[in-house]
Design an enzyme around this catalytic site. Sequence first.
Site, PDB file in Angstrom:
ATOM      1  N   ARG A  88       0.883  -1.129   0.079  1.00  0.00           N
ATOM      2  CA  ARG A  88      -0.029   0.188  -0.098  1.00  0.00           C
ATOM      3  C   ARG A  88       0.879   1.395  -0.016  1.00  0.00           C
ATOM      4  O   ARG A  88       0.308   2.234   0.469  1.00  0.00           O
ATOM      5  CB  ARG A  88      -0.988   0.068   1.170  1.00  0.00           C
ATOM      6  CG  ARG A  88      -1.845  -1.155   1.271  1.00  0.00           C
ATOM      7  CD  ARG A  88      -2.743  -1.137   2.576  1.00  0.00           C
ATOM      8  NE  ARG A  88      -1.772  -1.494   3.677  1.00  0.00           N
ATOM      9  CZ  ARG A  88      -2.149  -1.119   5.023  1.00  0.00           C
ATOM     10  NH1 ARG A  88      -3.268  -0.641   5.202  1.00  0.00           N
ATOM     11  NH2 ARG A  88      -1.242  -1.470   5.931  1.00  0.00           N
ATOM     12  N   CYS A  89       1.962   1.408  -0.485  1.00  0.00           N
ATOM     13  CA  CYS A  89       2.986   2.362  -0.563  1.00  0.00           C
ATOM     14  C   CYS A  89       2.011   3.754  -1.235  1.00  0.00           C
ATOM     15  O   CYS A  89       2.377   4.626  -0.664  1.00  0.00           O
ATOM     16  CB  CYS A  89       4.350   2.020  -1.404  1.00  0.00           C
ATOM     17  SG  CYS A  89       4.095   1.622  -2.909  1.00  0.00           S
ATOM     18  N   TRP A  90       1.392   3.322  -2.286  1.00  0.00           N
ATOM     19  CA  TRP A  90       0.883   4.342  -3.016  1.00  0.00           C
ATOM     20  C   TRP A  90      -0.168   5.020  -1.987  1.00  0.00           C
ATOM     21  O   TRP A  90      -0.360   6.185  -2.106  1.00  0.00           O
ATOM     22  CB  TRP A  90       0.113   4.000  -4.241  1.00  0.00           C
ATOM     23  CG  TRP A  90      -0.908   2.863  -3.814  1.00  0.00           C
ATOM     24  CD1 TRP A  90      -0.701   1.294  -3.370  1.00  0.00           C
ATOM     25  CD2 TRP A  90      -2.326   2.956  -3.673  1.00  0.00           C
ATOM     26  NE1 TRP A  90      -1.832   0.794  -3.063  1.00  0.00           N
ATOM     27  CE2 TRP A  90      -2.837   1.738  -3.402  1.00  0.00           C
ATOM     28  CE3 TRP A  90      -3.233   4.108  -3.634  1.00  0.00           C
ATOM     29  CZ2 TRP A  90      -4.029   1.421  -3.134  1.00  0.00           C
ATOM     30  CZ3 TRP A  90      -4.533   4.014  -3.230  1.00  0.00           C
ATOM     31  CH2 TRP A  90      -5.098   2.515  -2.889  1.00  0.00           C
TER      32      TRP A  90
END
Length: 406
Positions: A88-90
């Site tokens: 979930r870096c985005w």
Amino acid sequence: MRKPFLFLFALCSLPLFAQKSGGITDEMLVQIRKGYNDTPAEKAVRNALAGQSIATLAVNADNLAMIDTHFSNKVTTKGITNQKSSGRCWLFTGLNVLRAKMIVAHDLGEFEFSQNYCSFYDLLEKSNLFLQAIIDTRSKPVDDREVDWLFDNPIGDGGQFTGVSNLIMKYGVVPKDVMPETYQSNNTADMRSILSQKLRQFGLELRELKPADASKRKVEMLTEIYGILVKCLGVPPTEFEWARYDSKGKFVSRKTYTPKSFYDEFIGQDLENNYVMLMNDPVREYYKTYEIDYDRHVYDGDNWIYVNLPIERIKEMAIASIKDNTALYFSCDVKKYLDSDKGTLDLANMDYASLFDTQFPMDKKQRVQTHASGSSHAMTLMAVDLDDDGVSTAGAAHRATRASLL
């Protein structure tokens, strides 16, 4: 019993493959072996590689001293976020951009939006995206390239900025303490596997139904997916009470919100129309807009759309944004040259050429063309070091991807 035996014998007597040139012959192998010079230095490298990782042995000692943690311009924010074992870096990056604005605008202490809340709807929307795409392509054979790709990629927790903008504008946001992280939100591999298995199963069923029946059945399928998500991530709130305190811990207000009213009061920006994605893709022509089909989070939302610009123009815009105290969503390739101890990305961090006595001369365009490099991780760009003339310093320019990260 004789006929099958004779038939098999006849097949075995036929030539199965024509002789092909281009393989490694005995003579070629002899030449290859002779070309390798097994010197004491080669033996030392071989010994080292037998007991240590390549990345560790490739660390460039000449680059170890190049650590400059000073930044002349830094976006105001508080706290560090951690996506843990998830893709979930985005989402963390997009929410970090927004929380920095909220902290400054409303004089908050350390604050986070709930990544888990947005993740819930992201996975629900991606499930619908897959199921509806299966309905849309049901007339194509299952081995069609598009259908095959869909079944190969039913769902994931990765993404890009249009996912942030579409999801938030549709579902709003909530504070992290309203819907905190769970073990499954922090460790998504097993949950993704279960969701993928269910979606593939559902996809095969949808391909056999008439369009009207498929649409009705899709809602039932999404209800089942919703139940799995609730078990893993919790129930997303439709209304909540939140007490606001300022940066000194003084009580300011207590109010009941919906996720959308909370976003409207504390952020209130049109993310879908007020933000533009920029990209430096040397493979494609600059100063043009590109769209990547099916690279979206919401079926009725936006694909990944970006304006392709030279890196110099992007750097200018990044500096202007940071000087304006506005953090940026950015992504780059972090797989190969990251020094986690120093916290830097630098092509000079690892000296693979010296370790293996060879060269790696491809430039960025060639690396992208051959899939040797690509955008793999999103982060929040929030600082730059400028000299007296407003130009990024030599150290920062050398480490083009170096940044202070949220």
